[in-house]
Each structure stands twice: as C-alpha cells, then as structure tokens.
Enzyme design. Structure first.
Site, PDB file in Angstrom:
ATOM      1  CG  HIS A 122      -2.344  88.733  24.374  1.00  0.00           C
ATOM      2  ND1 HIS A 122      -1.764  90.113  24.066  1.00  0.00           N
ATOM      3  CD2 HIS A 122      -3.234  88.208  24.908  1.00  0.00           C
ATOM      4  CE1 HIS A 122      -2.196  90.418  25.939  1.00  0.00           C
ATOM      5  NE2 HIS A 122      -3.189  89.719  25.829  1.00  0.00           N
ATOM      6  CG  ASP A 159      -8.249  92.671  25.605  1.00  0.00           C
ATOM      7  OD1 ASP A 159      -8.544  92.233  26.042  1.00  0.00           O
ATOM      8  OD2 ASP A 159      -6.634  92.696  26.373  1.00  0.00           O
ATOM      9  CG  HIS A 161      -3.693  91.804  28.998  1.00  0.00           C
ATOM     10  ND1 HIS A 161      -4.642  91.206  29.639  1.00  0.00           N
ATOM     11  CD2 HIS A 161      -3.111  91.093  30.673  1.00  0.00           C
ATOM     12  CE1 HIS A 161      -5.051  90.486  30.669  1.00  0.00           C
ATOM     13  NE2 HIS A 161      -3.724  90.746  31.521  1.00  0.00           N
ATOM     14  CG  ASP A 243      -9.160  92.283  29.173  1.00  0.00           C
ATOM     15  OD1 ASP A 243      -9.492  92.869  28.461  1.00  0.00           O
ATOM     16  OD2 ASP A 243      -8.352  91.394  29.171  1.00  0.00           O
TER      17      ASP A 243
END
Length: 308
Positions: A122, A159, A161, A243
């Site tokens: 990120h 991931d 996200h 996740d």
C-alpha cells in the site's frame, strides 16, 4: 534445490498499538508454523538507500526518519504507525527481497519467501498508508530490472486488498506487469478493471464480497495465467497476502487454506514454463493468526515442492 526463508528479529520490533491487526504476533505465529520446514534460513539484510530510492524519493525516506520516535509511537495516518524499530524492520523487508532476488537469480536457491513486516504493497511513492512504509515488491521489481538487467518482471498480488502502492510505483514501468486480485468494494477503493497502467502493464481483477476459491481459480485460469504466459517474465514476484481467507476479520472473501496452496502451485508451474521457476514471495497481509499460519505454511510448502 532448496527454498530460502529470509527474515530477521527486526520484524518483532515494529510495534503497533494494542488491538491493531498488523501486530508482532503475526510474524511470531507464521515463523512458528515454518519452524520445522527444511528451509535455507537467511537473515534479511538492511536495504541500501539506492534500492529504496528507485521507488521512494530521499525526501520521503527523510520524512519517515524525522518522525521516527525514540520511544512510544508516532501515527503516520489513520492506521499506519511508527515505533523506534519500524524503519529497521521496513528496511530489512526491502533488503530481504533484494537478497532473495539475488539468491534466486544466481541459482543459490530454487525460490524464496521473505517473512518480514511491516507489509509493503500500500505504500505509494511519497505516502505511507495501510500499515505499509516501503513498497517492498515494487522495490524488488525495480532492483531486478535495473541492477540485475532483467527485461521483464511480473508482480502477482493476491492479498485481499488492492495493492495500490505497487500499482502506483510501477504504473509507468513498461518492463513490469502488475497483476492484482482483490475484493471490491473494499479499502483502499482502488483497483478497478479500467486501471491498466501507462503501458497496459497493470491487470486488476476485482472479486465480489462473499466469493470463494472457485471464483478465484476461474479468474486466474482465464485471465492471469494466459497474461503471464504472453508477457513471459524472467522473474515472478508474489505479494503474498493471506487475508482473503474466510476467517480473516478485515475482509469478506471465502478462500480456504487449500486455495492458497493451489494458487502457489499453479504460479510455480507457470514460472517453471516461462522463467526457470524463478519465484520470490514477500509477506503482505493476513490478520487471523491461525489462518495466516496455516495458509502461509501451505504457501511455503508449495514453494518447496516446486523447487524439488
């Protein structure tokens, strides 16, 4: 050949507030799950500034250094924190992927997994966010291209996200193909399918909340594997977030541990076809400790079996 595990105790000294999902226990549980695996264990070195600066300007690194507390915590944004050991840990995450790439490209190991925190995908060029300080996977890709002379590198981010930071850092890099599967809608709100990079070098694959591993497998078979074959990377870097697991508290995909194993196996098979099996994986998310341990162990076991 053997699989390398790159990690360092510095990952234990990046501290976040009580109750924060990106916590020290993540690395403790994951390393415990890998303790009996016959891996080549290598300390993650500190990255050189020159390696980090391929993705982040000196002013950004200096800003993080200036806000590093001598004790206690400093809040960078709504969910990203600095503690006295944070930059050492982040530098070793970046240094770990650089070292892992060297070991794989030099034929010392079949493939490698960098088990460090904080995660990286990120972090944008001048913005720390989403628990991340330095864009580890993108730093690795730029290192492979600019220091090791590769012509094509692929980053595959699974991931839950969207890897907005990796996308930002590699948006203009025509030699890098960035592929991200992620839940949508979900924070950070980026990763729409029309975001394709400056050179059609970004492939975003939004997955609906509640979808499971069968949907993921269809998307990878139909979209990801053909695109990777066409691109023919000389190295594949994995942003390995766990996740998307059904038990993770921060999202709503329903993957099971076996789905992470299947995905790793298939990516390694493809790497064997196009780039001599050269795969380097780096830890991203995963916030249910049991799910992280089980899925992370399945991921590493698949890497090991691919290298045999």
């Amino acid at each position: 050949m053997v699989t390398a595990l790159l990690t360092h105790d510095a990952a234990l000294h990046h501290v976040t507030p009580e109750g924060h999902p990106e916590r020290v226990a993540r690395i403790e549980h994951l390393l415990h799950a890998l303790a009996a695996f016959p891996l080549m264990r290598v300390p993650a070195p500190l990255a050189e500034d020159s390696d980090i600066e391929r993705c982040h300007p000196p002013s950004y690194i200096g800003s993080l250094e200036s806000h590093l507390p001598s004790r206690g915590l400093h809040q960078v944004d709504g969910d990203t924190w600095l503690s006295p050991g944070s930059l050492d840990a982040a530098r070793r995450a970046a240094g770990g992927i650089v070292k892992a790439i060297d070991m794989v490209l030099d034929g010392e190991v079949a493939n490698a997994f960098v088990a460090m925190r904080p995660p990286g995908h990120h972090a944008e060029r001048t913005t720390a966010m989403g628990f991340c300080l330095f864009g580890t996977a993108a730093i690795g890709a730029k290192y492979a291209l600019e220091s090791r002379g590769l012509s094509r590198v692929a980053v595959v981010d699974f991931d839950v996200h969207h890897g907005n930071g990796t996308q930002d850092l590699l948006w203009h890099e025509r030699r890098a193909l960035t592929i991200t599967s992620h839940q949508s809608p979900l924070w950070p709100g980026t990763g729409a399918s029309h975001e394709t990079g400056a050179h059609d070098n970004v492939l975003n694959l939004p997955l609906p909340p509640g979808s499971d591993g069968s949907r993921m497998r269809e998307v990878y078979e139909d979209r990801v594997f053909p695109r990777l074959r066409d691109f023919a990377p000389e190295l594949i870097i994995l942003s390995a977030g766990f996740d998307a697991h059904a038990d993770d508290p921060l999202a709503n995909l329903n993957w099971q541990t076996e789905d992470f194993r299947w995905l790793t196996e298939r990516l390694c098979e493809l790497a064997s076809e196009v780039c001599g099996g050269r795969v380097v994986s780096t830890l991203e998310g995963g916030y249910d400790l049991q799910a992280l341990s089980e899925a992370g162990a399945a991921h590493v076991r698949a890497l090991m079996e691919a290298g045999e």
